[in-house]
Design a protein around this motif. Structure first.
Motif, mmCIF file in Angstrom:
data_model
loop_
_atom_site.group_PDB
_atom_site.id
_atom_site.type_symbol
_atom_site.label_atom_id
_atom_site.label_comp_id
_atom_site.label_asym_id
_atom_site.label_seq_id
_atom_site.Cartn_x
_atom_site.Cartn_y
_atom_site.Cartn_z
ATOM 1 N N ALA A 1 7.120 -10.815 -6.905
ATOM 2 C CA ALA A 1 7.329 -9.879 -7.933
ATOM 3 C C ALA A 1 8.828 -10.168 -8.913
ATOM 4 N N ASP A 2 9.774 -10.681 -8.169
ATOM 5 C CA ASP A 2 10.971 -11.231 -8.925
ATOM 6 C C ASP A 2 10.752 -12.231 -9.843
ATOM 7 N N GLY A 3 9.834 -13.098 -9.544
ATOM 8 C CA GLY A 3 9.225 -14.170 -10.463
ATOM 9 C C GLY A 3 8.025 -13.879 -11.479
ATOM 10 N N ASP A 4 7.628 -12.598 -11.540
ATOM 11 C CA ASP A 4 6.554 -12.428 -12.309
ATOM 12 C C ASP A 4 6.456 -10.814 -12.608
ATOM 13 N N ALA A 5 6.716 -10.698 -14.031
ATOM 14 C CA ALA A 5 6.897 -9.082 -14.270
ATOM 15 C C ALA A 5 5.464 -8.225 -14.199
ATOM 16 N N GLN A 6 4.324 -9.138 -13.942
ATOM 17 C CA GLN A 6 3.016 -8.308 -13.463
ATOM 18 C C GLN A 6 2.734 -8.191 -12.121
ATOM 19 N N VAL A 7 3.810 -8.506 -11.162
ATOM 20 C CA VAL A 7 3.707 -8.209 -9.684
ATOM 21 C C VAL A 7 4.477 -7.239 -9.369
ATOM 22 N N HIS A 8 3.980 -6.060 -8.660
ATOM 23 C CA HIS A 8 4.883 -5.082 -8.074
ATOM 24 C C HIS A 8 4.724 -4.881 -6.624
ATOM 25 N N VAL A 9 5.815 -4.338 -6.005
ATOM 26 C CA VAL A 9 5.427 -4.015 -4.539
ATOM 27 C C VAL A 9 5.803 -2.492 -4.207
ATOM 28 N N LEU A 10 5.019 -2.110 -3.391
ATOM 29 C CA LEU A 10 5.023 -0.723 -2.959
ATOM 30 C C LEU A 10 5.380 -0.813 -1.344
ATOM 31 N N HIS A 11 6.457 -0.340 -0.922
ATOM 32 C CA HIS A 11 7.136 -0.573 0.402
ATOM 33 C C HIS A 11 6.667 0.723 1.048
ATOM 34 N N ARG A 12 5.918 0.745 2.042
ATOM 35 C CA ARG A 12 5.518 2.025 2.871
ATOM 36 C C ARG A 12 6.494 1.883 3.937
ATOM 37 N N GLU A 13 6.361 3.158 4.834
ATOM 38 C CA GLU A 13 7.228 3.324 5.998
ATOM 39 C C GLU A 13 6.582 2.586 7.124
ATOM 40 N N GLY A 14 5.240 2.372 7.468
ATOM 41 C CA GLY A 14 4.817 1.742 8.540
ATOM 42 C C GLY A 14 3.363 1.676 8.464
ATOM 43 N N LYS A 15 2.665 1.327 9.298
ATOM 44 C CA LYS A 15 1.420 1.053 9.620
ATOM 45 C C LYS A 15 0.531 2.416 9.313
ATOM 46 N N GLN A 16 -0.087 2.653 8.173
ATOM 47 C CA GLN A 16 -0.582 4.209 7.998
ATOM 48 C C GLN A 16 -2.339 4.079 7.569
ATOM 49 N N GLY A 17 -2.520 2.794 7.745
ATOM 50 C CA GLY A 17 -4.019 2.598 7.419
ATOM 51 C C GLY A 17 -4.502 2.157 6.123
ATOM 52 N N LEU A 18 -5.659 1.473 6.091
ATOM 53 C CA LEU A 18 -6.061 1.124 4.531
ATOM 54 C C LEU A 18 -6.262 2.280 3.620
ATOM 55 N N GLY A 19 -7.026 3.364 3.774
ATOM 56 C CA GLY A 19 -7.162 4.337 3.064
ATOM 57 C C GLY A 19 -5.930 5.037 2.610
ATOM 58 N N ALA A 20 -4.992 5.106 3.535
ATOM 59 C CA ALA A 20 -3.482 5.832 3.099
ATOM 60 C C ALA A 20 -2.943 4.822 1.935
ATOM 61 N N ALA A 21 -3.088 3.304 2.030
ATOM 62 C CA ALA A 21 -2.281 2.658 1.211
ATOM 63 C C ALA A 21 -3.206 2.622 -0.122
ATOM 64 N N TYR A 22 -4.602 2.480 -0.129
ATOM 65 C CA TYR A 22 -5.180 2.670 -1.468
ATOM 66 C C TYR A 22 -4.848 4.144 -2.108
ATOM 67 N N LEU A 23 -4.857 5.120 -1.370
ATOM 68 C CA LEU A 23 -4.383 6.377 -1.999
ATOM 69 C C LEU A 23 -3.133 6.289 -2.739
ATOM 70 N N ALA A 24 -2.204 5.739 -1.960
ATOM 71 C CA ALA A 24 -0.770 5.530 -2.584
ATOM 72 C C ALA A 24 -0.815 4.559 -3.793
ATOM 73 N N GLY A 25 -1.827 3.759 -3.754
ATOM 74 C CA GLY A 25 -1.946 2.886 -5.082
ATOM 75 C C GLY A 25 -2.371 3.642 -6.074
ATOM 76 N N PHE A 26 -3.670 4.296 -5.733
ATOM 77 C CA PHE A 26 -4.155 5.037 -7.023
ATOM 78 C C PHE A 26 -3.104 6.009 -7.677
ATOM 79 N N GLY A 27 -2.317 6.687 -6.943
ATOM 80 C CA GLY A 27 -1.330 7.496 -7.401
ATOM 81 C C GLY A 27 -0.284 6.848 -8.220
ATOM 82 N N TRP A 28 0.150 5.587 -7.867
ATOM 83 C CA TRP A 28 1.086 4.631 -8.426
ATOM 84 C C TRP A 28 0.591 4.171 -9.758
ATOM 85 N N ALA A 29 -0.779 4.133 -10.026
ATOM 86 C CA ALA A 29 -1.645 3.724 -10.946
ATOM 87 C C ALA A 29 -1.397 4.650 -12.226
ATOM 88 N N ARG A 30 -1.828 5.963 -11.682
ATOM 89 C CA ARG A 30 -1.842 7.232 -12.341
ATOM 90 C C ARG A 30 -0.746 7.709 -12.904
#
Length: 269
Positions: free
Chosen positions: A68-97
């Motif tokens: 991400a530091d080298g590319d403005a079109q790459v971002h990172v969402l750091h989550r607290e721990g392993k919460q599952g695929l579905g939770a990760a996608y839901l967080a990503g959907f909210g981030w996009a919205r």
């Protein structure tokens, strides 16, 4: 606390679709994350990428930060721990919205979803609300997939289609494009599943919401590096949830036919 690395954005977009965010959940994908991000950037230069890392102990998050530091079109969402695929996608959907994206792509980090297929999925999204990269549509290819996994996917999708009455060949497929308007029509706050069944649940909710779903054939390859996240527990969860949803849908259909049931409004988690 969830933290996101959000670099300065430059104008991007996909003609006919708008601003597109590719969400790539990661957990211990240090061997794969750089390669998959590079392939996405080559295949679809107009999209942006969000690596949603569940605090991987192998350093995947730090590697994603460097990208991400080298590319403005790459971002990172750091989550607290392993919460599952579905939770990760839901967080990503909210981030996009929250940031005004027009469409979101689900993509695995392990390379099984070929970024080279992404342009075809985005092209289909011009005229659809949900696009599923399908392993079972005519023209799809499976590469180095064990017979056990092939039979599991085939039988699981057949069961989901029959139990839920969905005209979707690959309801468990995780390579997808969702327009944000389609996600707005889905009650995301009601989503309760993870892993294998998460994709089935979203397929079911999208079908019930009446949005237009299309399937595009893809090339699906077994991962080359790292360990698969599939487990007997995930498969068992999918089976009992699909059965429960099927029973629930039939009961609701009977109630609607007898009394009529008002339609609720979509809610975000």
């Amino acid at each position: 606390m969830i933290q996101a690395t959000d670099t300065v954005r430059r104008p991007t977009g996909v003609p006919g679709v708008g601003r597109v965010l590719v969400v790539i959940p990661t957990y211990n994908e240090a061997d794969n994350v750089a390669a998959i991000v590079a392939r996405v950037r080559r295949a679809a230069p107009g999209v942006e990428i969000l690596v949603a890392d569940d605090n991987s102990p192998d350093g995947t998050g730090a590697l994603a930060d460097a990208l991400a530091d080298g590319d403005a079109q790459v971002h990172v969402l750091h989550r607290e721990g392993k919460q599952g695929l579905g939770a990760a996608y839901l967080a990503g959907f909210g981030w996009a919205r929250e940031r005004g994206f027009d469409a979101v792509v689900e993509m695995d980090a392990d390379g099984s979803h070929a970024p080279e297929d992404l342009p075809a999925l985005l092209e289909a999204a011009r005229d659809a609300d949900v696009v599923i990269g399908s392993r079972w549509a005519s023209g799809a290819r499976l590469v180095n997939w064990p017979l056990r996994r092939l039979l599991l996917s085939r039988c699981g999708n057949l069961y989901a289609r029959l139990a839920l009455g969905m005209p979707v060949a690959d309801a468990t497929g995780g390579y997808r494009v969702y327009r944000l308007t389609a996600l707005e029509a889905i009650d995301l706050a009601s989503v309760c599943s993870q892993g294998y069944s998460f994709q089935v649940e979203l397929s079911r909710l999208a079908h019930q919401a009446g949005v237009r779903i299309v399937e595009v054939p893809i090339t699906f390859a077994e991962r080359e590096h790292g360990d698969s996240k599939m487990s007997p527990r995930i498969v068992a969860e999918a089976l009992w949830r699909i059965t429960a949803w099927g029973v629930q849908d039939r009961r609701q259909a009977v109630r609607r036919s007898l009394h009529g049931t008002p339609t609720g409004q979509a809610r975000w988690p």
